[in-house]
Design an enzyme around this catalytic site. Structure first.
Site, PDB file in Angstrom:
ATOM      1  N   ASP A 430       0.760  -1.372   0.051  1.00  0.00           N
ATOM      2  CA  ASP A 430      -0.024   0.092   0.194  1.00  0.00           C
ATOM      3  C   ASP A 430       0.155   0.988   0.201  1.00  0.00           C
ATOM      4  O   ASP A 430       2.279   0.988   0.465  1.00  0.00           O
ATOM      5  CB  ASP A 430      -0.916   0.287   1.105  1.00  0.00           C
ATOM      6  CG  ASP A 430      -2.021   0.909   1.158  1.00  0.00           C
ATOM      7  OD1 ASP A 430      -2.309   1.494  -0.262  1.00  0.00           O
ATOM      8  OD2 ASP A 430      -3.115   1.408   2.381  1.00  0.00           O
ATOM      9  N   GLU A 433       2.746   4.182  -3.917  1.00  0.00           N
ATOM     10  CA  GLU A 433       1.983   5.882  -4.837  1.00  0.00           C
ATOM     11  C   GLU A 433       3.817   5.965  -5.590  1.00  0.00           C
ATOM     12  O   GLU A 433       3.874   6.847  -7.250  1.00  0.00           O
ATOM     13  CB  GLU A 433       1.180   6.992  -4.830  1.00  0.00           C
ATOM     14  CG  GLU A 433      -0.139   6.005  -5.538  1.00  0.00           C
ATOM     15  CD  GLU A 433      -0.757   5.547  -4.131  1.00  0.00           C
ATOM     16  OE1 GLU A 433      -1.176   4.492  -4.090  1.00  0.00           O
ATOM     17  OE2 GLU A 433      -0.089   5.314  -2.820  1.00  0.00           O
ATOM     18  N   ASP A 508      -9.443   3.262  -2.228  1.00  0.00           N
ATOM     19  CA  ASP A 508     -10.423   3.869  -1.270  1.00  0.00           C
ATOM     20  C   ASP A 508     -11.761   4.522  -1.789  1.00  0.00           C
ATOM     21  O   ASP A 508     -11.976   5.718  -1.657  1.00  0.00           O
ATOM     22  CB  ASP A 508      -9.247   5.376  -0.704  1.00  0.00           C
ATOM     23  CG  ASP A 508      -8.296   4.844   0.516  1.00  0.00           C
ATOM     24  OD1 ASP A 508      -7.888   3.088   0.055  1.00  0.00           O
ATOM     25  OD2 ASP A 508      -7.479   5.326   0.512  1.00  0.00           O
TER      26      ASP A 508
END
Length: 840
Positions: A430, A433, A508
């Site tokens: 997670d 990015e 999300d």
């Protein structure tokens, strides 16, 4: 005069910065310079190579149906390096070039590529001469500083799909050809909505469908890039990037599934996942302490709600430090995980790529010693705030592994040993990015320096592949540590080719009805873009869904290849039983349906691992010549045989369903419908409208509580009537890599029907794997009761099966029954050539 002088001066400055001295270039009012004339090329038998004052252009056929186009404004190309493309060997090729005075033509068996010299424009035609793709005559390729773009002609009759994880319609032409424009720049976007772009995953690949025929373009560039599908200028499809070279691959179909096959031949395919990862997964931010995790597991089993995966978010760690445990919350992780495994659960832990800068913390000390972290321009290690900066004890900024460095990938991958040694079954990456807190950009500064596989570059170029390369490090690390097991990795961020390493979920999402509907086009778009192992957080992650919304989302989630329920911190409980007994019953039944369909789901995921064609697919993939399917995005196919139309609107009591041409049969009742029409289906809260294609084979099993209980259970084969149809069933042990050595079983199933009889033939098995001893139950919808059923196996003679009532058939070793239009035929699954003949 001052205004005119400033305009001219500005243009001259732009031309000087870009280095354009060629009078053949045309400078537009916005500062973009369009490529003009290029001299005739040379042909070396492999590549058409243009060299001129404007730069260097190469057109290289890789196969009869795949052509690479590469342009640089430099005199020569740099290294030929890609994080996405892993294979240029795409098969035999016979290409010839005809170099004329005004243009050059490159011809393969299926394509004709024409490069006009003045101005430089490229077009692609099929072997019949029909133009498939062409540079826009007025724009073509343009440059402005280090940035560039290319404009393609876009016909009103063309549909555009793909581009990875994007909001909006499945067809990127949008509403009434309004078109979308998108940015490729991986971004942490919590609570995104229908206006949010970019998102977490960048896949610069798109497919164009026109009159039933398709081609694709993969733009292999990791910089921030842009795609405009007729939005800013009608009739143009424009794409470009802030830096790097123009490097794209034209892929001809004409079948859209073939385009995906060829694209994934270039960029790689999703490995066959472990069977348990296709079961139901339960997650939240966060389950802790250990007693809560154990209670969760016990509740699943006591309520007989099937589940395979339990997930731990960041609170299992000590101060959010990767590769640690909070031993106050989890005093003995190995014992807990062992006990969970005995109950049939696999535990997955989150692992973010941002270790804190704390001396004495082993990953930090080792990374500093090994030169493993990304650097500031002055050579110091870059530090930024992420989760460790929020730790209640000893908060610290994070450092970031340079996953573009091979040695760092190997080092980081080796650190997973501590988690695997206590029994962790999979890893969840997670924040990759990469996300950085308290910065306007939400990420690292653009001048942070990466190794870039030995050719240092900045974050500008490496940002979009950070998540893909972290996934690679994780996948390769797990594979090296457990070389006989299939690695399972889930990632939030990735880039084209990332399907080789990890499944993807859509980040999300918000708990609202529009997000449920948006999830359908998002996962379909990811599948078209080469990512078949995808899902969306069931019920939405941000905020709390209503009971009805969560149930409808769970029913949709039955068909996400990756099925996980998840929710954010501080929300109420969100498990299948959390909304009252009425919804618990419906939710349990939906999860049971997932487990009943697992043989079919696994079979389709195996095909995806071989061909790249997604299991979850839009209707146009199977029916490209049917215009009605081009814009349908609220129903889908799982494989080619099962059509699903989930209920996606609050309070719905009917569902409109378009059925493509051919016969379709209601999965629940067997009712036959003629296709190429829209029907209205009444629905209640427990309805999941599903239809089987005429001639379809749906492989099923009885409900189990977890995948470890599957061996020995009967194999059910539901067959929809047709004059003749075929299918294949793939099976293996579901966990190891032995299938790569031939330890699998693949069998062909064939149905043949005529006026007097129906025959189901099952081939002898391919491969050395054999499942545990079990029954085989064929289920056929038939208009009338047959008079007899006979079986012939191997080289033996034909034997008659006894007719029984349905209740007695359940306890018998062999026989057949007929009731309510459904014929059931039961016998031992002999794993050998077998024929069943049903006489009317």
């Amino acid at each position: 005069m001052k205004i005119e002088f400033r305009k001219v001066f500005a243009v001259l400055i732009i031309m000087a910065l870009v280095g354009f001295s060629s009078p053949s270039r045309v400078v537009a009012a916005d500062g973009w310079t369009t490529l003009g004339a290029m001299p005739a090329p040379a042909w070396d038998g492999k590549t058409l190579l243009f060299r001129g004052g404007q730069g260097t252009l190469a057109i290289t056929p890789l196969a009869d149906d795949v052509v690479r186009v590469r342009f640089t404004s430099k005199p020569d190309f740099g290294r030929d390096h890609s994080y996405a493309v892993v294979n240029h060997d795409l098969g035999s090729l016979a290409a010839k070039a005809d170099i004329g005075s005004a243009s050059a033509t490159l011809t393969t068996a299926s394509l004709k590529v024409t490069a006009q010299y003045s101005p430089l424009r490229i077009s692609f035609a099929n072997s019949a001469g029909e133009i498939l793709d062409a540079d826009d005559p007025s724009n073509g390729t343009s440059l402005a500083g280090s940035a560039f773009r290319i404009a393609k002609q876009l016909d009103d009759g063309e549909h555009v799909y793909g581009l990875g994880e994007k909001i909006g319609s499945l067809d990127k032409r949008g509403w009434k050809l309004g078109g979308y424009n998108y940015v490729m720049w991986n971004s942490d976007t919590p609570a995104y909505d229908s206006s949010t772009d970019p998102l977490y995953v960048s896949v610069p690949f798109f497919m164009v469908l026109r009159r039933g025929e398709a081609h694709g373009i993969f733009f292999d560039n990791t910089w921030r890039s842009y795609f405009d599908i007729g939005h800013d200028q009608a009739g143009l499809l424009t794409f470009g990037a802030d830096g790097g070279d123009l490097d794209y691959y034209f892929i001809n179909g004409p079948d859209p599934k073939k385009v995906i096959e060829r694209y994934t031949a270039l960029t790689g395919r999703t490995p066959l996942p472990p069977l348990w990862s296709l079961g139901y997964n339960q997650c939240r931010w966060s389950y802790y302490p250990e007693s809560r995790v154990r209670l969760l597991a016990d509740t699943f089993r006591s309520k007989s709600v099937p589940a395979d995966g339990l997930w731990l978010d960041i609170h299992y760690m000590d101060g959010y430090k990767p590769f640690t445990w909070d031993h106050d919350r989890f005093p003995d992780p190995k014992k807990m995980i062992s006990d969970l495994r005995a109950q049939g659960f696999h535990l997955v832990t989150i692992l973010d790529g941002h270790p804190p800068a704390i001396k004495g913390y082993a990953p930090y000390d080792e990374g500093i010693a090994g030169n493993d972290f990304v650097k500031n321009p002055d050579g110091s290690v870059y530090e930024g705030p992420v989760w460790p900066s929020q730790a209640p004890k000893d908060p610290a900024p994070s450092v970031f592994p340079d996953f573009s460095r091979p040695a760092t990938r190997e080092w980081w991958g080796s650190l997973y040993k501590s988690l695997l040694d206590v029994g962790v079954a999979g890893i969840w990456n997670d924040m990759d990015e990469p996300s950085v807190f308290n910065t306007p950009s939400g990420t690292m500064p653009l001048d942070v320096v990466f190794d870039n596989d030995g050719q240092p570059s900045t974050h500008r170029e490496l940002h979009n592949v950070f998540g893909q390369l972290m996934s690679r490090s994780t996948f390769e690390g797990l594979s090296k540590l457990r070389p006989d097991d299939r690695a399972f990795v889930l990632t939030r961020a990735s880039f084209a080719g990332g399907q080789r390493y990890a499944a993807v979920w859509t980040g999300d999402a918000t708990a609202d009805w529009s997000s449920l509907r948006q999830s359908v086009s998002m996962v379909l778009g990811l599948g078209v873009s080469g990512f078949p192992f995808v899902g969306s957080d069931i019920g939405g992650f941000v905020r709390m869904p209503s009971a009805e919304l969560c149930t409808r989302w769970l029913q949709m989630g039955v068909f996400y290849p990756f099925m996980r329920m998840h929710t954010e911190i501080a929300t109420p409980d969100k498990e299948p039983w959390s909304f009252g007994w009425q919804y618990e019953k419906v939710n349990k039944r939906a999860i049971e349906l997932r487990y009943e369909l697992l043989p079919y789901i696994y079979n389709e995921m195996q095909k995806a691992s071989v061909t790249g064609v997604p299991a979850l697919r839009p209707l146009f993939l199977e029916y490209p010549g049917v215009e009605n399917t081009a814009t349908i995005e609220d129903e889908f196919l799982f494989g080619s045989d099962l059509l699903v139309a989930p209920v996606l609107w609050e309070g719905a009591d009917t569902r409109s369903v378009y059925l493509p041409p051919g016969d379709w049969f209601d999965y629940w009742t067997g009712q036959r419908y003629s296709g190429d029409m829209t029907i209205q289906i009444p629905v209640t809260i427990d309805s999941i409208p599903m239809f089987v294609r005429g001639g379809g084979f749906i492989f099923r099993q009885p409900v189990v509580q977890y995948t470890g209980q599957m061996p020995g259970n009967p194999l059910h084969v539901l067959i929809a009537p047709a004059a003749e149809s075929k299918s294949t069933l793939y099976e293996d042990d579901g966990k190891s890599l032995q299938y790569q050595k031939g330890e699998f079983m693949k069998r062909k199933f064939q149905l043949t029907q005529n006026a007097g009889s129906s025959t189901v033939e099952i081939s002898g098995p391919e491969g050395s794997y054999r499942p545990a001893k079990r029954d085989l139950i064929l289920e056929l919808w038939m208009d009338r009761e047959p008079s007899s059923v006979t079986e012939q196996s191997g080289n033996g003679g034909e034997s008659s099966l006894s007719r029984l009532n349905p209740a007695d058939l359940a306890g018998a070793s062999a026989g057949w029954s007929y009731a309510n239009g459904l014929l059931m035929v039961k016998d031992n699954d002999r794993f050998e050539q077998t024929r069943f003949t049903i006489t009317n």
